[in-house]
Design a protein around this motif. Structure first.
Motif, short mmCIF file in Angstrom:
data_model
loop_
_atom_site.label_atom_id
_atom_site.label_comp_id
_atom_site.label_asym_id
_atom_site.label_seq_id
_atom_site.Cartn_x
_atom_site.Cartn_y
_atom_site.Cartn_z
N ARG A 1 0.85 -1.22 0.00
CA ARG A 1 0.00 0.00 0.00
C ARG A 1 0.87 1.25 0.00
O ARG A 1 0.55 2.23 -0.66
N LYS B 1 -0.92 -1.92 -8.02
CA LYS B 1 -2.19 -1.22 -7.75
C LYS B 1 -3.41 -1.95 -8.28
O LYS B 1 -4.34 -2.28 -7.54
N GLU B 2 -3.38 -2.23 -9.58
CA GLU B 2 -4.56 -2.80 -10.22
C GLU B 2 -4.91 -4.18 -9.65
O GLU B 2 -6.08 -4.49 -9.42
N GLU C 1 -6.46 -3.83 -6.26
CA GLU C 1 -7.83 -3.31 -6.37
C GLU C 1 -8.83 -4.39 -6.76
O GLU C 1 -10.02 -4.26 -6.50
N LYS C 2 -8.33 -5.44 -7.40
CA LYS C 2 -9.23 -6.53 -7.81
C LYS C 2 -9.27 -7.66 -6.80
O LYS C 2 -10.00 -8.64 -6.98
N ASP D 1 -9.88 0.63 0.89
CA ASP D 1 -10.24 0.67 -0.52
C ASP D 1 -10.61 -0.70 -1.09
O ASP D 1 -11.47 -0.82 -1.96
N ASP D 2 -9.88 -1.75 -0.62
CA ASP D 2 -10.17 -3.09 -1.17
C ASP D 2 -11.16 -3.87 -0.30
O ASP D 2 -11.26 -5.08 -0.37
#
Ligand code: ADP
Length: 183
Positions: free
Chosen positions: A36, A50-51, A54-55, A129-130
């Motif tokens: 992070r 990051k991507e 996020e998934k 966020d996740d």
């Protein structure tokens, strides 16, 4: 003392790791926190991670190993460390055994057991966020397929200890203290 904290998303690894780290004065190494902060600083690693994060997927072993290896071999980890969120794949666990120095072998793998349905709410309340329902589902899926195989891996080595994570934070800590037998 070298400790691994192991368990699904939201099991309380981070909370317990902070506590053990303070009590034993050994560094707390969280790959989630490291990644992070890489994302926040927009470093090369952060941009790659990051991507995937996020998934709710796993960042590549290559990236994660590169950040953990340097850290674990640094001077402040020579008396011990607590790993939180690593290893997360059998390949990571094998590589860890390979690069640890003599005298740095893992003493305890503390597996915090929780009930997935109950912790879904904990995670949504945490609000990272996740921590959105769809992403959480993916993180559980990833955990079940990629990370659970570490249970037999460490059982075979005789260093896996089960901790009941479905109780108050202090009670979980008490159980951990008993297993470690130190504080
Ligand atoms: P949690 O324990 O709640 O799943 P973490 O903070 O440990 O959260 O990890 C957050 C995310 O960072 C993971 O979903 C994953 O994308 C990435 N990550 C953390 N540690 C690793 C690892 N050892 N290998 C691959 N990806 C990782």
């Amino acid at each position: 003392m070298q400790i691994i904290l192991f368990g699904p998303p939201g099991c309380g690894k981070g909370t317990q790791a902070t506590f053990i780290s303070q009590s034993l004065s050994i560094p707390h190494l969280s790959t989630g926190d490291m990644l992070r902060s890489a994302v926040t600083s927009k470093s090369e690693i952060g941009l790659k991670a990051k991507e995937i994060m996020e998934k709710g997927g796993l960042v590549s072993d290559e990236i994660v190993l590169s950040i953990v290896k340097d850290r674990v071999l640094s001077i402040d980890c020579q008396k011990g460390f607590i790993l939180d969120g690593f290893p997360r794949t059998v390949n990571q666990a094998e590589k860890l055994e390979f690069f640890l120095n003599n005298g740095q072998s893992i003493d305890f793998v503390l597996r915090i057991k929780v009930n997935e349905e109950d912790i879904l709410k904990r995670l949504i309340d945490r609000g990272r966020d996740d921590d959105k329902p769809e992403i959480i589902k993916n993180r559980f899926k990833t955990y079940n397929s990629e990370t659970e195989p570490l249970i037999p891996f460490y059982e075979e080595r005789g260093i896996l200890f089960n901790i009941n994570g479905m109780q108050e934070i202090e009670k979980v800590s008490e159980e951990i203290k008993k297993v470690l037998g130190v504080f």
